[in-house]
Design a protein around this motif. Structure first.
Motif, PDB file in Angstrom:
ATOM      1  N   ALA A 120      51.657  38.657  36.701  1.00 35.68           N
ATOM      2  CA  ALA A 120      51.093  37.368  36.291  1.00 35.68           C
ATOM      3  C   ALA A 120      49.648  37.234  36.747  1.00 35.68           C
ATOM      4  CB  ALA A 120      51.921  36.219  36.867  1.00 35.68           C
ATOM      5  N   GLY A 121      48.899  36.436  36.010  1.00 34.29           N
ATOM      6  CA  GLY A 121      47.509  36.159  36.373  1.00 34.29           C
ATOM      7  C   GLY A 121      46.988  35.045  35.487  1.00 34.29           C
ATOM      8  N   ILE A 122      45.687  34.883  35.469  1.00 32.69           N
ATOM      9  CA  ILE A 122      45.071  33.893  34.609  1.00 32.69           C
ATOM     10  C   ILE A 122      44.027  34.568  33.716  1.00 32.69           C
ATOM     11  CG2 ILE A 122      45.397  32.006  36.247  1.00 32.69           C
ATOM     12  CD1 ILE A 122      42.359  32.288  36.889  1.00 32.69           C
ATOM     13  N   ILE A 123      43.648  33.878  32.663  1.00 35.32           N
ATOM     14  CA  ILE A 123      42.558  34.361  31.828  1.00 35.32           C
ATOM     15  C   ILE A 123      41.256  34.109  32.573  1.00 35.32           C
ATOM     16  CG2 ILE A 123      41.303  34.010  29.670  1.00 35.32           C
ATOM     17  CD1 ILE A 123      43.975  33.264  28.385  1.00 35.32           C
ATOM     18  N   GLN A 133      39.604  38.922  29.221  1.00 35.16           N
ATOM     19  CA  GLN A 133      39.616  39.438  30.598  1.00 35.16           C
ATOM     20  C   GLN A 133      40.626  38.644  31.409  1.00 35.16           C
ATOM     21  OE1 GLN A 133      35.768  39.898  32.564  1.00 35.16           O
ATOM     22  NE2 GLN A 133      36.686  39.220  34.478  1.00 35.16           N
ATOM     23  N   THR A 134      41.453  39.349  32.189  1.00 40.53           N
ATOM     24  CA  THR A 134      42.467  38.689  33.003  1.00 40.53           C
ATOM     25  C   THR A 134      42.571  39.374  34.359  1.00 40.53           C
ATOM     26  OG1 THR A 134      44.848  38.205  33.193  1.00 40.53           O
ATOM     27  CG2 THR A 134      44.246  40.136  31.939  1.00 40.53           C
ATOM     28  N   ASP A 135      43.097  38.652  35.351  1.00 44.42           N
ATOM     29  CA  ASP A 135      43.318  39.271  36.652  1.00 44.42           C
ATOM     30  C   ASP A 135      44.779  39.647  36.866  1.00 44.42           C
ATOM     31  OD1 ASP A 135      44.449  36.790  37.023  1.00 44.42           O
ATOM     32  OD2 ASP A 135      43.367  36.309  38.860  1.00 44.42           O
ATOM     33  N   ALA A 156      51.908  44.197  26.329  1.00 49.32           N
ATOM     34  CA  ALA A 156      51.683  42.827  25.856  1.00 49.32           C
ATOM     35  C   ALA A 156      51.013  41.956  26.903  1.00 49.32           C
ATOM     36  CB  ALA A 156      53.017  42.197  25.465  1.00 49.32           C
ATOM     37  N   LEU A 157      50.066  41.154  26.461  1.00 51.07           N
ATOM     38  CA  LEU A 157      49.543  40.038  27.237  1.00 51.07           C
ATOM     39  C   LEU A 157      50.054  38.788  26.542  1.00 51.07           C
ATOM     40  CD1 LEU A 157      47.644  39.354  29.658  1.00 51.07           C
ATOM     41  CD2 LEU A 157      45.865  38.916  27.952  1.00 51.07           C
ATOM     42  N   GLY A 195      41.347  44.532  40.128  1.00 51.35           N
ATOM     43  CA  GLY A 195      40.988  43.127  40.001  1.00 51.35           C
ATOM     44  C   GLY A 195      40.894  42.571  38.602  1.00 51.35           C
ATOM     45  N   TYR A 196      40.440  43.370  37.631  1.00 53.26           N
ATOM     46  CA  TYR A 196      40.288  42.848  36.270  1.00 53.26           C
ATOM     47  C   TYR A 196      40.850  43.829  35.251  1.00 53.26           C
ATOM     48  CZ  TYR A 196      37.105  39.383  38.230  1.00 53.26           C
ATOM     49  OH  TYR A 196      36.578  38.363  38.964  1.00 53.26           O
TER      50      TYR A 196
END
Length: 469
Positions: free
Chosen positions: A196-199, A218-220, A231-232, A255-256
């Motif tokens: 899991a992460g954020i945009i 781009q996501t972390d 999949a994102l 990180g990215y």
């Protein structure tokens, strides 16, 4: 007297203890409700209970995970290479020095239809002789390669199965920075794994990405080797991107990570299914991203958008009235703040589509409808050449079946090799070239260290061969 005082003190102490016990163990706590002194009702922006519920929902990933885990697959590609050893043949006879080696690559893929269509990255299956797909339930299938698009790094596979779990596409134009996302894939050859992460950003341009699409999400969310093609998804389990690249110094996630937006991926696979190739559309303008420094040099009040340096004659933009020095700030409701925003949007469109363009001219906002045209012109920076498609009349006049014309030379070193405007590139590495898109695809799929053997017709119609390293 002392006795009386002692009795009073003990009585008071006993009463205090009794009252305290009652308050602590028997009496129910009193609820205090504050009321506003104004008689007029106060309007509340949101219900607290609903906000708490929404917050919990936004951070609960179990629903999205359940919807996607079984629709993400493991992709294994096997390629075979034959290596000939002339020394072994010299000593032990012909054929003795020929050996076949197999190379195996792995990645992920996403089932997007119940009848077995799978989307993955082009680099996951590039050069594959055999492709195996393993579902999350460990079932293995042989996959057929339907088509690829090296520019956007997308490939389409098909397995022979029905009633498969699948993921639906979401509109990637609607995603927001800070939104929660899940990355689902098969890192390190494990079964489907969720992170899991954020945009972190939208419309991200990666320098030196080999010609691959320059409008990444781009996501972390942690993405590692093997996640490519996975999949994102958003918290509803809808596909918003195909995980493609990571920013790394070690080969692992630091990180990215970056994903091809679902709108681009969806358009590519629809083209591959309907036409067998990708239909590329252009607006018909040349220019660049606007920023503070450029705006200052051009004496513009804007600091974001796409600045038009020139308009291609007879293109959709030219017909619609766009002009040099116009600044595009919005297309079909999508805000344009960078070059990547514009190219990313155009990658979702086909020749013949009509789009609404909002632009600024002389400080005033204006709109026009532009019919997108087919890509006829390109600049190949790695070759130092400007190229243009040949129409049927030009091909007939030159008595050739295929080729693209050199209309400009940006690399001065090529002039010393006597390459001139008007030369016709007919093939690269033995592959016939029919359009500027063919040239871009060959360049984008070039491996590190690979040379390009380019055949050209000179101005006298004679064939010349050049090697580009």
């Amino acid at each position: 007297m002392k006795k009386i005082i002692s009795i009073v003190l003990f009585s008071a102490l006993g009463g205090t203890l009794t009252l305290g016990a009652y308050k602590l163990f028997i009496e129910k706590p009193q609820v205090v409700i504050e009321k506003a002194t104004e008689s007029k009702p106060v309007t509340v922006a949101a219900n607290y209970t609903n906000l708490v519920g929404a917050s919990i929902e936004n951070t609960d990933f179990t629903v999205a995970a359940e919807k996607t885990l079984n629709a993400v697959v493991h992709v294994k590609n096997t390629s075979y290479k034959t290596i000939r050893d002339p020394f072994a043949e010299f000593f032990y006879g012909q054929g003795s020095g020929t050996k076949q080696y197999s190379q195996i690559g792995t990645g992920s893929g996403v089932i997007f239809s119940s009848d077995g269509y799978i989307i993955t990255n082009n680099h996951v299956v590039k050069g594959a002789t055999d492709i195996d797909v393993t579902l999350n339930n460990k079932k293995v299938y042989k996959a057929n390669l339907v088509g690829t698009d090296a520019i956007n790094d997308i490939a389409l596979l098909k397995i022979d199965e029905k009633k498969l779990p699948y993921i639906t596409f979401a509109n990637s134009d609607n995603i927001k920075v800070g939104e929660w996302v899940l990355a689902v894939g098969n890192p390190y050859n494990l079964t489907s794994t969720v992170t899991a992460g954020i945009i972190s950003a939208k419309g991200r341009d990666l320098e030196g990405n080999g010609g691959i699409t320059d409008s990444f999400i781009q996501t972390d969310a942690a993405v590692n080797p093997g996640n490519s093609g996975g999949a994102l998804v958003n918290i509803r389990g809808e596909l918003i991107g195909i995980n493609t690249a990571i920013s790394t110094r070690t080969g692992s996630f630091i990180g990215y990570s970056f994903a091809v937006p679902s709108n681009i991926a969806k358009k590519v696979i629809e083209d591959l299914m309907e036409f067998g190739n990708v239909q590329k559309a252009i607006l018909g303008v040349q220019g660049g991203e606007l920023n503070g420094k450029v705006a200052e040099n051009l004496d513009l009040d804007l600091s974001e958008g796409f600045y038009i340096a020139s308009v291609i004659e007879k293109s959709g933009a030219d017909i619609a009235g766009l002009q040099k020095d116009d600044v595009i700030i919005n297309v079909d409701g999508v805000k344009i703040t960078s070059f990547a925003d514009l190219t990313g949007f155009l990658n979702t469109k086909r020749p013949g589509d009509t789009i609404k363009v909002l632009f600024v001219r002389n400080g005033k906002e204006m709109t026009t409808n532009v019919v997108l045209s087919k890509n006829e012109i390109t600049v190949v920076n790695s070759l130092g050449l400007e190229l243009k498609n040949l129409d049927a009349k030009e091909l007939k006049k030159l008595k050739i079946e295929n080729g693209v014309k050199i209309t400009g030379i940006t690399n001065k070193e090529l002039l010393s090799y006597n390459i001139k405007k008007g030369y016709i590139i007919t093939s690269i590495n033995g592959r016939k070239v029919y359009s500027v898109d063919d040239v871009n695809e060959v360049i984008s799929t070039k491996t590190e260290g690979e040379v390009l053997r380019i055949e050209m017709l000179n101005l006298e119609g004679e064939l010349e061969r050049y090697i580009f390293r």
